[in-house]
Design an enzyme around this catalytic site. Sequence first.
Site, PDB file in Angstrom:
ATOM      1  N   SER A 118       0.814  -1.214   0.000  1.00  0.00           N
ATOM      2  CA  SER A 118       0.000   0.000   0.000  1.00  0.00           C
ATOM      3  C   SER A 118       0.849   1.265   0.000  1.00  0.00           C
ATOM      4  O   SER A 118       0.308   2.362  -0.038  1.00  0.00           O
ATOM      5  CB  SER A 118      -0.919   0.004   1.231  1.00  0.00           C
ATOM      6  OG  SER A 118      -0.146  -0.017   2.416  1.00  0.00           O
ATOM      7  N   HIS A 139      -2.368  -3.555  -4.993  1.00  0.00           N
ATOM      8  CA  HIS A 139      -2.843  -3.220  -3.652  1.00  0.00           C
ATOM      9  C   HIS A 139      -4.236  -3.824  -3.481  1.00  0.00           C
ATOM     10  O   HIS A 139      -5.239  -3.233  -3.859  1.00  0.00           O
ATOM     11  CB  HIS A 139      -2.853  -1.701  -3.476  1.00  0.00           C
ATOM     12  CG  HIS A 139      -3.291  -1.264  -2.115  1.00  0.00           C
ATOM     13  ND1 HIS A 139      -3.739   0.008  -1.858  1.00  0.00           N
ATOM     14  CD2 HIS A 139      -3.366  -1.930  -0.932  1.00  0.00           C
ATOM     15  CE1 HIS A 139      -4.064   0.110  -0.585  1.00  0.00           C
ATOM     16  NE2 HIS A 139      -3.856  -1.059  -0.003  1.00  0.00           N
ATOM     17  N   GLU A 151      -6.056  -2.038  -6.737  1.00  0.00           N
ATOM     18  CA  GLU A 151      -5.225  -0.949  -7.250  1.00  0.00           C
ATOM     19  C   GLU A 151      -3.967  -1.568  -7.871  1.00  0.00           C
ATOM     20  O   GLU A 151      -3.211  -2.257  -7.182  1.00  0.00           O
ATOM     21  CB  GLU A 151      -4.852  -0.040  -6.073  1.00  0.00           C
ATOM     22  CG  GLU A 151      -4.471   1.348  -6.429  1.00  0.00           C
ATOM     23  CD  GLU A 151      -4.325   2.224  -5.190  1.00  0.00           C
ATOM     24  OE1 GLU A 151      -4.534   3.433  -5.326  1.00  0.00           O
ATOM     25  OE2 GLU A 151      -4.010   1.715  -4.102  1.00  0.00           O
ATOM     26  N   ASN A 189      -4.508   5.134  -0.588  1.00  0.00           N
ATOM     27  CA  ASN A 189      -3.899   5.528   0.682  1.00  0.00           C
ATOM     28  C   ASN A 189      -3.558   7.012   0.726  1.00  0.00           C
ATOM     29  O   ASN A 189      -3.583   7.624   1.786  1.00  0.00           O
ATOM     30  CB  ASN A 189      -2.637   4.700   0.953  1.00  0.00           C
ATOM     31  CG  ASN A 189      -2.950   3.500   1.829  1.00  0.00           C
ATOM     32  OD1 ASN A 189      -4.102   3.115   1.978  1.00  0.00           O
ATOM     33  ND2 ASN A 189      -1.936   2.897   2.404  1.00  0.00           N
TER      34      ASN A 189
END
Length: 203
Positions: A118, A139, A151, A189
Amino acid sequence: MSYSVVGVIGAGVMGRGMAQALSAHGLRVFLLDADAAILDAARAGIAESFRMGTLFGQAVDDVAAALARITLSTDYNVLKDADFVVENITEREELKKAIYPAMDAVCRPEVVFAANTSCISITRIGSWTQRADRVVGMHFMNPVPLKPVVEVIRGMHTSEETLVAARAFLKQMKKRAVVVEDLPGFVSNRVLMLTINEAIWLV
């Protein structure tokens, strides 16, 4: 493009979820961890998650067959048969950096390495290998079996062929890929941390 054998490195929460989701979709999985006790706990946890899956619309026709498709190991040599590898270990750069040369030494040259992270730069992770063009970020969200979007992070040297392979791999898991660039925090994030920081300021 399709895959039949996947290596999953790390048998923590994310690795267990990954192994479960892959085997539920008919893929054979090698789940690796340095700690045999963690692997034993992973086996029990995956079996329980399969049983609980009926409550969340994730039931599989044959749980025993799905579990049989998962092989647990502490030996990287099993990765010689892998068509695709996903690394899921703890988000500590020094630990991740140590395992990529071992993966590189065993896996066939064409095998793609997906780093489930992440925050760590995919370009940097690619530099730890002899195949930077075949390294991509993925991710996954927790819990893996229930989250439909992943992701996908394009490193500086990640090739278009690798992105095609990543999308094909995720399609087999019935997941949707969203490709983003290799920037700090990627997208999810980066946005989340702003929200958390704002909440802290409010407190």
